[in-house]
Design an enzyme around this catalytic site. Sequence first.
Site, short mmCIF file in Angstrom:
data_model
loop_
_atom_site.label_atom_id
_atom_site.label_comp_id
_atom_site.label_asym_id
_atom_site.label_seq_id
_atom_site.Cartn_x
_atom_site.Cartn_y
_atom_site.Cartn_z
N HIS A 139 0.85 6.60 -2.23
CA HIS A 139 1.60 6.76 -0.97
C HIS A 139 2.02 8.21 -0.75
CE1 HIS A 139 2.68 2.22 -0.67
NE2 HIS A 139 1.51 2.50 -0.14
N HIS A 143 2.71 -3.33 -5.41
CA HIS A 143 3.12 -2.46 -4.30
C HIS A 143 1.87 -1.77 -3.73
CE1 HIS A 143 5.61 0.31 -1.99
NE2 HIS A 143 4.99 1.32 -2.54
N ASP A 184 7.39 2.85 -7.19
CA ASP A 184 7.93 1.88 -6.23
C ASP A 184 7.70 0.45 -6.68
OD1 ASP A 184 8.71 3.99 -4.64
OD2 ASP A 184 7.20 3.67 -3.08
N ASP A 188 4.60 9.67 0.43
CA ASP A 188 5.91 10.18 -0.03
C ASP A 188 5.97 10.33 -1.55
OD1 ASP A 188 5.89 7.33 -0.19
OD2 ASP A 188 8.07 7.29 -0.27
N HIS A 189 4.83 10.12 -2.22
CA HIS A 189 4.75 10.33 -3.68
C HIS A 189 3.74 11.41 -4.05
CE1 HIS A 189 7.15 6.71 -4.88
NE2 HIS A 189 6.96 6.50 -3.60
N HIS A 220 1.40 6.30 -7.72
CA HIS A 220 0.56 5.60 -6.74
C HIS A 220 0.31 6.54 -5.55
CE1 HIS A 220 4.56 4.75 -5.15
NE2 HIS A 220 4.05 4.27 -4.03
N HIS A 256 13.32 5.79 -5.35
CA HIS A 256 14.13 5.76 -4.12
C HIS A 256 15.58 5.38 -4.43
CE1 HIS A 256 10.96 6.08 -1.01
NE2 HIS A 256 10.19 5.44 -1.89
ZN LIG Z 1 5.07 3.46 -2.25
#
Ligand SMILES: [Zn+2]
Length: 263
Positions: free
Chosen positions: A55, A111, A137, A57-58, A53, A175
């Site tokens: 985001h 998410h 996530d 942090d990905h 996805h 995570h």
């Molecule tokens: Zn995420």
Amino acid sequence: MATIIPVPAFSDNYIWLLREGSNAAVVDPGDAAPVAAYLDRERLALTAIINTHHHGDHVGGNEDLLARAAVPVFGPARERIPGITRGLAGGDTIVIPGIGLELAVLDVPGHTAGHIAYFGRPGPADEGGAPVAFVGDTLFAGGCGRLFEGTPAQMFESLSRLAALPGATRVYCAHEYTLANLRFARAVEPGNAALARRQEREQAKRDRGEPTVPSTLADELATNPFLRAAVPEVFAAAQAHAGRALATPVEAFAALREWKNHF
Ligand SMILES: [Zn+2]
């Protein structure tokens, strides 16, 4: 089939690195630096980037990694993914370049609106032969992702799709949230003995400095309240916390998610 290695990033992210011979592919490289350091140290060539996805942090490391090597980038067709070369949706399959593992794509919105997960069956001789799922996530060890772009009904269906995978599936989430998730799970289901045992087991791993991920889907089904909204004890706890009658497992799931947001 590849060995799957966690590359820690930021404070609690795992970038999953699949390694086969001198090749490596990465799932959700939010930061290029720890991946590049690992590739250099192990003298590996990057062959693919796989995203679940959009985001930061990905996907935040995509462009820096692409500057090192112009590799294919797989990700959700419905989201903005830096450097994407092949947009995917549920029902698609890919074979990871340089690694050879075939992955089936599942739509798991909730998410984020276009979130996808990947499911594969390594050969019987490798990694114990257990199936693997990269879930980003969506499903966490002991928990689930927050609903930033989707409805509880969407997320409930996405989690149900993952819950239908074989129980032996190794679940690679992104995570290390497990201990906090299990504290919440205990509040929901104080009488769940499998959950109590899992909490001890995962705490011991953290005390030794080990990741708690991957988990197995069977463990999640036995202990993760977000996969257990229809279980009478969990449903009753959600209803008691909400302070009103709930009609369906989706409503119980929504109440659990809301409870966890403020836990
Ligand atoms: Zn995420």
